[in-house]
Design a protein around this motif. Structure first.
Motif, PDB file in Angstrom:
ATOM      1  N   VAL A 305     -10.068   9.415   2.415  1.00  0.00           N
ATOM      2  CA  VAL A 305      -9.041  10.389   2.080  1.00  0.00           C
ATOM      3  C   VAL A 305      -7.689   9.682   2.149  1.00  0.00           C
ATOM      4  CG1 VAL A 305      -7.937  12.550   2.756  1.00  0.00           C
ATOM      5  CG2 VAL A 305     -10.418  12.274   3.006  1.00  0.00           C
ATOM      6  N   THR A 306      -6.888   9.900   1.143  1.00  0.00           N
ATOM      7  CA  THR A 306      -5.557   9.298   1.110  1.00  0.00           C
ATOM      8  C   THR A 306      -4.502  10.390   0.987  1.00  0.00           C
ATOM      9  OG1 THR A 306      -4.178   7.599   0.058  1.00  0.00           O
ATOM     10  CG2 THR A 306      -5.502   8.969  -1.394  1.00  0.00           C
ATOM     11  N   PHE A 307      -3.285  10.072   1.415  1.00  0.00           N
ATOM     12  CA  PHE A 307      -2.182  11.030   1.408  1.00  0.00           C
ATOM     13  C   PHE A 307      -1.005  10.454   0.637  1.00  0.00           C
ATOM     14  CE2 PHE A 307      -4.490  11.356   5.425  1.00  0.00           C
ATOM     15  CZ  PHE A 307      -4.789  12.706   5.500  1.00  0.00           C
ATOM     16  N   MET A 308      -0.391  11.242  -0.205  1.00  0.00           N
ATOM     17  CA  MET A 308       0.819  10.793  -0.874  1.00  0.00           C
ATOM     18  C   MET A 308       1.924  10.604   0.163  1.00  0.00           C
ATOM     19  SD  MET A 308       2.640   9.759  -3.276  1.00  0.00           S
ATOM     20  CE  MET A 308       1.481   9.869  -4.635  1.00  0.00           C
ATOM     21  N   GLN A 309       2.587   9.439   0.109  1.00  0.00           N
ATOM     22  CA  GLN A 309       3.566   9.109   1.146  1.00  0.00           C
ATOM     23  C   GLN A 309       4.894   8.639   0.558  1.00  0.00           C
ATOM     24  OE1 GLN A 309       1.339   6.871   4.397  1.00  0.00           O
ATOM     25  NE2 GLN A 309      -0.383   7.711   3.210  1.00  0.00           N
ATOM     26  N   PRO A 311       8.911   9.351  -0.333  1.00  0.00           N
ATOM     27  CA  PRO A 311       9.914   9.949   0.551  1.00  0.00           C
ATOM     28  C   PRO A 311       9.985  11.464   0.511  1.00  0.00           C
ATOM     29  CG  PRO A 311      10.810   8.000  -0.504  1.00  0.00           C
ATOM     30  CD  PRO A 311       9.479   8.251  -1.141  1.00  0.00           C
ATOM     31  N   ASP A 312       9.650  12.076  -0.630  1.00  0.00           N
ATOM     32  CA  ASP A 312       9.741  13.531  -0.737  1.00  0.00           C
ATOM     33  C   ASP A 312       8.394  14.228  -0.581  1.00  0.00           C
ATOM     34  OD1 ASP A 312       8.707  12.544  -3.063  1.00  0.00           O
ATOM     35  OD2 ASP A 312       9.815  13.888  -4.388  1.00  0.00           O
ATOM     36  N   ALA A 313       7.346  13.495  -0.237  1.00  0.00           N
ATOM     37  CA  ALA A 313       6.010  14.079  -0.110  1.00  0.00           C
ATOM     38  C   ALA A 313       5.863  14.793   1.229  1.00  0.00           C
ATOM     39  CB  ALA A 313       4.936  12.998  -0.234  1.00  0.00           C
ATOM     40  N   VAL A 314       5.188  15.930   1.233  1.00  0.00           N
ATOM     41  CA  VAL A 314       4.981  16.654   2.486  1.00  0.00           C
ATOM     42  C   VAL A 314       4.131  15.839   3.449  1.00  0.00           C
ATOM     43  CG1 VAL A 314       5.239  18.912   1.417  1.00  0.00           C
ATOM     44  CG2 VAL A 314       2.960  17.892   1.559  1.00  0.00           C
ATOM     45  N   THR A 315       3.215  15.030   2.902  1.00  0.00           N
ATOM     46  CA  THR A 315       2.324  14.238   3.753  1.00  0.00           C
ATOM     47  C   THR A 315       2.923  12.893   4.145  1.00  0.00           C
ATOM     48  OG1 THR A 315       1.184  13.745   1.659  1.00  0.00           O
ATOM     49  CG2 THR A 315       0.118  15.299   3.145  1.00  0.00           C
ATOM     50  N   LEU A 316       4.220  12.717   3.915  1.00  0.00           N
ATOM     51  CA  LEU A 316       4.890  11.561   4.491  1.00  0.00           C
ATOM     52  C   LEU A 316       4.945  11.694   6.012  1.00  0.00           C
ATOM     53  CD1 LEU A 316       6.596   8.939   4.142  1.00  0.00           C
ATOM     54  CD2 LEU A 316       8.611  10.422   4.047  1.00  0.00           C
ATOM     55  N   ASP A 317       4.986  12.923   6.510  1.00  0.00           N
ATOM     56  CA  ASP A 317       5.076  13.170   7.944  1.00  0.00           C
ATOM     57  C   ASP A 317       3.765  12.782   8.627  1.00  0.00           C
ATOM     58  OD1 ASP A 317       5.446  14.072  10.517  1.00  0.00           O
ATOM     59  OD2 ASP A 317       5.759  16.174   9.977  1.00  0.00           O
ATOM     60  N   SER A 477       3.443   3.046   3.294  1.00  0.00           N
ATOM     61  CA  SER A 477       4.365   2.054   3.833  1.00  0.00           C
ATOM     62  C   SER A 477       4.190   2.017   5.342  1.00  0.00           C
ATOM     63  CB  SER A 477       5.811   2.389   3.476  1.00  0.00           C
ATOM     64  OG  SER A 477       6.691   1.403   3.991  1.00  0.00           O
ATOM     65  N   ASN A 478       3.507   0.991   5.815  1.00  0.00           N
ATOM     66  CA  ASN A 478       3.212   0.844   7.240  1.00  0.00           C
ATOM     67  C   ASN A 478       3.562  -0.587   7.632  1.00  0.00           C
ATOM     68  OD1 ASN A 478       1.954   0.368   9.758  1.00  0.00           O
ATOM     69  ND2 ASN A 478       0.416   1.949   9.360  1.00  0.00           N
ATOM     70  N   PRO A 479       4.769  -0.823   8.151  1.00  0.00           N
ATOM     71  CA  PRO A 479       5.207  -2.190   8.459  1.00  0.00           C
ATOM     72  C   PRO A 479       4.276  -2.946   9.400  1.00  0.00           C
ATOM     73  CG  PRO A 479       7.069  -0.683   8.515  1.00  0.00           C
ATOM     74  CD  PRO A 479       5.847   0.164   8.386  1.00  0.00           C
ATOM     75  N   ALA A 480       3.708  -2.244  10.382  1.00  0.00           N
ATOM     76  CA  ALA A 480       2.805  -2.922  11.315  1.00  0.00           C
ATOM     77  C   ALA A 480       1.550  -3.398  10.595  1.00  0.00           C
ATOM     78  CB  ALA A 480       2.445  -1.987  12.467  1.00  0.00           C
ATOM     79  N   PHE A 481       1.005  -2.533   9.755  1.00  0.00           N
ATOM     80  CA  PHE A 481      -0.172  -2.938   8.977  1.00  0.00           C
ATOM     81  C   PHE A 481       0.159  -4.128   8.089  1.00  0.00           C
ATOM     82  CE2 PHE A 481      -2.483  -2.796   4.947  1.00  0.00           C
ATOM     83  CZ  PHE A 481      -3.795  -2.874   5.391  1.00  0.00           C
ATOM     84  N   ASP A 482       1.277  -4.056   7.379  1.00  0.00           N
ATOM     85  CA  ASP A 482       1.678  -5.154   6.490  1.00  0.00           C
ATOM     86  C   ASP A 482       1.811  -6.468   7.257  1.00  0.00           C
ATOM     87  OD1 ASP A 482       1.813  -3.367   4.379  1.00  0.00           O
ATOM     88  OD2 ASP A 482       3.986  -3.114   4.510  1.00  0.00           O
ATOM     89  N   GLU A 483       2.430  -6.406   8.432  1.00  0.00           N
ATOM     90  CA  GLU A 483       2.665  -7.625   9.208  1.00  0.00           C
ATOM     91  C   GLU A 483       1.354  -8.261   9.657  1.00  0.00           C
ATOM     92  OE1 GLU A 483       4.791  -9.086  13.400  1.00  0.00           O
ATOM     93  OE2 GLU A 483       4.945  -6.996  12.756  1.00  0.00           O
TER      94      GLU A 483
END
Length: 547
Positions: A305-309, A311-317, A477-483
């Protein structure tokens, strides 16, 4: 052969749900003396995509059923779905190939050396395009350069998240040197199913390339209409894998799009299709027929399952994502998606990938409906006067769930779980193409996505959910994952830190509920009169033999 009448009766009562290997030589082919040619006990056989040994060269004509149509014959513009991947394997070379035992072997390159972020390939002699043009070092370098420069959907698989830095060729030495913008230890494995080499004629006319392949592979496209494509064997082709002669392969291979398992199984039983993959309860019926060859192939990684993330997406939270994740049971979700034929995992990695650990699921939000609703209440997503949950600021909240007809009942399961928790849900169910269009245009909040990869490596995840990845439809966008993923892709594969870093990357993505893994799907391939090797997505054309 399956009786068409019997099969038709069974199809009428079976649910036809569907969704979209790291090959181990120790788990390879079973004892060829086993009487039934299908060795079809799927419960005890490893789903490693290795078929039984054949009895001789392939039949002259073979038809393979596609679940998804070919989107384009231009590998540089393709989404890389299974139909296109199968067509590309017939018509294009790759620099290297994946052997049945999981090793990397020669393709267009006969040998290679790696020094940091650069790999130099020596090009095999005698390669030629279907139009007679030599596929030499200069031609290969230009194809890879365009592939990297255009940001093709599958380019990250070859060049890593940082992308391509440069490609150079030495015409005298017939070498090509590829340098990535950052160290990337999965270039070779990525090249086995991406970076298909387009001949100069195709690069010169990209519009024509959409409809007509311009490759140097073992087959030439000779007939094409939407949903049906015929390929003729190139008898002058010499770059076959060790131990394979071009005469061992079918003279013609036809790819036919068949949208559901019932129709595919019916045509398989009638002999109108030679090879088909099924991912529904139809598989269980086909496994009872001893005349069919069974070749189960598990996916690399999980569908999730994926969530739209955006800046204006409700599932960014992340609070909302975690709450929704706690409402979803991966076991029930996997059953809904694969009709119980897949394997439930709440992890990104799967047992057929390096660095898999079952313990990683502890980092994913635990399925607990009561705790989920308490969490949502506490973070501001409370039930309003109309009986639906609202945003923390009190404004209305509608969760858009997107699904398609190849995902079983998984989209409906997601929608039902959300509705039970008090969410106002807008469920869209369409064709595969329609659902992809929703993903590409940000018209969703929640959906199940086929993250399963075409190649067996953990790097398939940053190449799909990394911040800069071309295939990052959900704009994760997950900086820890990217790093951690970047460090893992630069680490020596035989080092202790390699899997340690991948474990940290996986933890970061699971804790943030960037995705909620459901299942490792299994494609149950069947052959009528033929045996073959396969991955979850495609059949290896070099492996097709009579049974």
């Amino acid at each position: 052969m399956v009786s068409p009448r019997r099969l038709g009766a069974v199809i009428a009562v079976l649910a036809v749900g569907a969704s979209g290997c790291f090959f181990d030589s120790a788990d390879a082919v079973e004892d060829p003396a086993t009487p039934a040619p299908n060795r079809s006990d799927a419960a005890s056989r490893p789903a490693n995509g290795l078929g039984p040994e054949g009895t001789g060269p392939a039949p002259a004509n073979v038809t393979i059923a596609l679940r998804v149509d070919v989107d384009t014959f231009d590998p540089l513009r393709s989404l890389g779905d299974s139909g296109a991947q199968q067509a590309f394997q017939l018509t294009y070379e790759t620099m290297v190939r994946l052997a049945p035992d999981g090793s990397i072997v020669a393709g267009a390159a006969s040998e290679w050396t790696t020094d940091g972020a650069s790999t130099t390939f020596t090009i095999a002699p005698g390669l030629s395009c279907v139009d007679g043009t030599p596929l030499d070092a200069a031609a290969i370098a230009e194809s890879l350069r365009v592939f990297g420069a255009e940001g093709a959907m599958t380019a990250n698989a070859v060049f890593g998240s940082a992308g391509l830095l440069s490609v150079t060729s030495d015409d005298a030495a017939q070498t090509v040197t590829v340098t990535t913008a950052a160290p990337y230890n999965d270039m070779l494995i990525g090249m086995t199913s991406a970076g298909y080499l387009v001949c100069p004629g195709g690069l010169a006319d990209r519009e024509a390339l959409q409809e007509k392949a311009a490759g140097s592979g073992p087959y030439e496209l000779v007939s094409s209409k939407s949903g049906e494509y015929t390929f003729k064997r190139r008898d002058s082709y010499t770059n076959t894998p060790a131990g394979t002669d071009i005469a061992d392969l079918p003279t013609t291979i036809t790819l036919v799009e068949i949208g559901d398992d019932g129709t595919a199984a019916d045509r398989l039983g009638q002999g109108r299709v030679s090879i088909a993959g099924t991912q529904s309860s139809i598989s269980e019926f086909l496994l009872t027929d001893p005349s069919l060859v069974s070749v189960p192939a598990a996916g690399f990684g999980t569908n999730a399952v994926t969530f739209m993330q955006t800046p204006d997406a409700v599932t960014l939270d992340p609070n909302l994502r975690v709450g929704i994740a706690m409402l979803l049971d991966s076991v029930k979700g996997a059953t809904a998606e694969t009709a119980g034929l897949g394997v439930s995992h709440r992890t990104l990695l799967t047992p057929n990938l390096a660095c898999y650990s079952e313990a990683a699921e502890q980092f994913a939000p635990k399925y607990d409906q009561v705790a989920a609703m308490a969490h949502l209440d506490a973070t501001g997503y409370q039930l309003g006067a109309g009986g639906f949950r609202s945003r923390p600021d009190g404004s209305p909240l509608i969760i858009r769930v997107v699904g398609n007809n190849l995902q079983g009942t998984a989209p409906q399961y997601i929608a039902e779980q959300l509705e039970k928790a008090g969410f106002h849900v807008d469920l869209f169910m369409g064709t595969y193409s329609e659902s992809i269009a929703k993903l590409l245009t940000d018209q969703f909040d929640v959906g199940i996505y086929p993250f399963v990869s075409t190649y067996p490596a953990p790097s398939s995840w940053p190449n799909q959910i990394g911040t800069t990845a071309m295939a990052n439809f959900a704009k994760v966008s997950n900086p820890a994952f990217d790093e951690y993923a970047a460090l893992a892709q630069a680490a020596p594969k035989d080092s202790e830190e390699y899997c340690t870093l991948w474990a940290k990357a996986e933890q970061a993505a699971l804790e943030a509920a960037n995705v909620v893994p459901f299942s490792q799907p299994v494609n149950h391939w069947f052959g009528n009169g033929v045996t073959f090797n396969a991955t979850y997505f495609t059949v290896d054309p070099f492996s097709i033999r009579s049974i």
